[in-house]
Design an enzyme around this catalytic site. Structure first.
Site, mmCIF file in Angstrom:
data_model
loop_
_atom_site.group_PDB
_atom_site.id
_atom_site.type_symbol
_atom_site.label_atom_id
_atom_site.label_comp_id
_atom_site.label_asym_id
_atom_site.label_seq_id
_atom_site.Cartn_x
_atom_site.Cartn_y
_atom_site.Cartn_z
ATOM 1 C CE LYS A 132 16.870 32.716 13.264
ATOM 2 N NZ LYS A 132 16.288 33.793 12.381
ATOM 3 C CE LYS A 155 14.151 34.308 5.852
ATOM 4 N NZ LYS A 155 13.841 34.891 7.250
#
Length: 339
Positions: free
Chosen positions: A158, A254
């Site tokens: 990240k 997702k």
């Protein structure tokens, strides 16, 4: 006329085992919404993970589900649901519950309808935003669960706008044999992407997710990036592929963005037809979400289903990370068996 089904929905808070830091902030707990649809003594279950990024909360998701109660209890199916609701966590929970219910009522597994799935797969495990030194240590900690004779581990780094190359190179040094994905979560602009892409390529980044804000994809038209790009926040449903192809190399699917397994499978098909690769991801979630997402993951080049691994306590019978592989949450019996 009495309802032929019963719909139940509730929210629950799941503390995280450690803080989860991305470009948009840090979380220490998540609120999940669980749906149960009961018919003829069988219960189908689904889960929605509300996302503040898309203006969702557990309360708003429960309200959307409540608005569909009469239709669901009187027999609405998945195809009708896709037309009646916008994509999001509420539709995801209902759609996945209907998949599970259909499997249990008909005695035909979800796998029989969507194709074979592996018992275990390599999932990305996330290295949250921290100092380069701390991120390198987190990578080393993750690798302790990955034996040298197993598959190459997959780490997802990240990132925000700060110390981009330094953080990536620190993780690479700590995990020289790992496959690395970087995720900027919409926090960059095209100038920063141009500035750092050489360093990302040098570190061997296999995929970069959503560097620019959703809606800013036009800046990628004709842009020759040194690493493959994946659309995440920009990719929700199958119709999105038309404007993403040519700007991105992959779509990240997702279920909570797509509004369920039904739309997620359609998005995967559309991406492949457009010559794009597929990555399956998830929100911070429990293994109930992963059980449904597993059927998209089986069709994907990259998989990031580590949501349950962040929980202090997952659902009983959930997915387990062992010997560097994520093992399917068969104990939940979501679409896999018929108790």
């Amino acid at each position: 006329m009495s309802a032929r089904r019963a719909l139940r929905a509730e929210e629950a808070r799941f503390p995280l085992a450690r803080p989860f830091a991305i470009a948009r902030g840090t979380r220490v707990a998540i609120d999940l919404v669980t749906v149960e649809i009961e018919e003829e003594g069988r219960i189908g279950r689904g889960e929605g993970a509300p996302s503040a990024r898309y203006g969702e909360s557990a309360r708003s998701v429960l309200a959307q589900i409540a608005a569909m109660r009469e239709a669901i209890e009187n027999g609405m199916g998945r195809a009708e649901l896709r037309l009646a609701m916008a994509p999001g966590a509420a539709r995801n929970a209902l759609d996945c519950a209907l998949w599970d219910l259909e499997a249990k009522l008909g005695g035909v597994s979800v796998t029989a309808r969507t194709g074979p799935v592996p018992d275990a797969l390599v999932t990305a495990v996330t290295v949250g935003i921290d100092t380069p030194l701390a991120m390198a240590q987190r990578a080393r900690d993750i690798l302790q669960d990955c034996p040298g004779t197993g598959p190459a581990p997959l780490l997802k780094i990240k990132l925000d706008r700060e110390d981009v190359v330094e953080r990536v190179k620190a993780v690479r040094a700590a995990a020289p044999g790992a496959v690395l994905i970087a995720d900027a979560n919409e926090s960059w602009d095209i100038a920063l992407l141009e500035h750092v892409m050489g360093g990302l390529a040098e570190a061997g980044i296999a995929l970069l997710e959503q560097p620019l804000p959703a809606g800013g994809d036009a800046a990628l038209e004709g842009f020759a990036c040194a690493v493959p790009l994946a659309a995440d926040e920009s990719a929700h449903v199958a119709d999105d592929v038309a404007h993403l192809a040519g700007r991105y190399d992959f779509v990240t699917i997702k279920l909570d963005k797509s509004g369920g397994l039904s739309e997620a499978l359609a998005l995967a098909d559309a991406a492949r037809e457009a010559g794009m690769g597929v990555m399956t991801g998830c929100m911070l979630c429990s293994s109930l979400s992963v059980a449904a997402g597993w059927h998209v993951a089986a069709r994907s080049r990259f998989v990031d289903l580590d949501g349950p691994l962040w929980l202090a306590r997952d659902r009983e019978g959930g997915a387990v990370l062992r010997d560097g592989m994520l093992h399917a949450p068969v104990g939940l019996q979501w679409g896999y068996g018929f108790p």
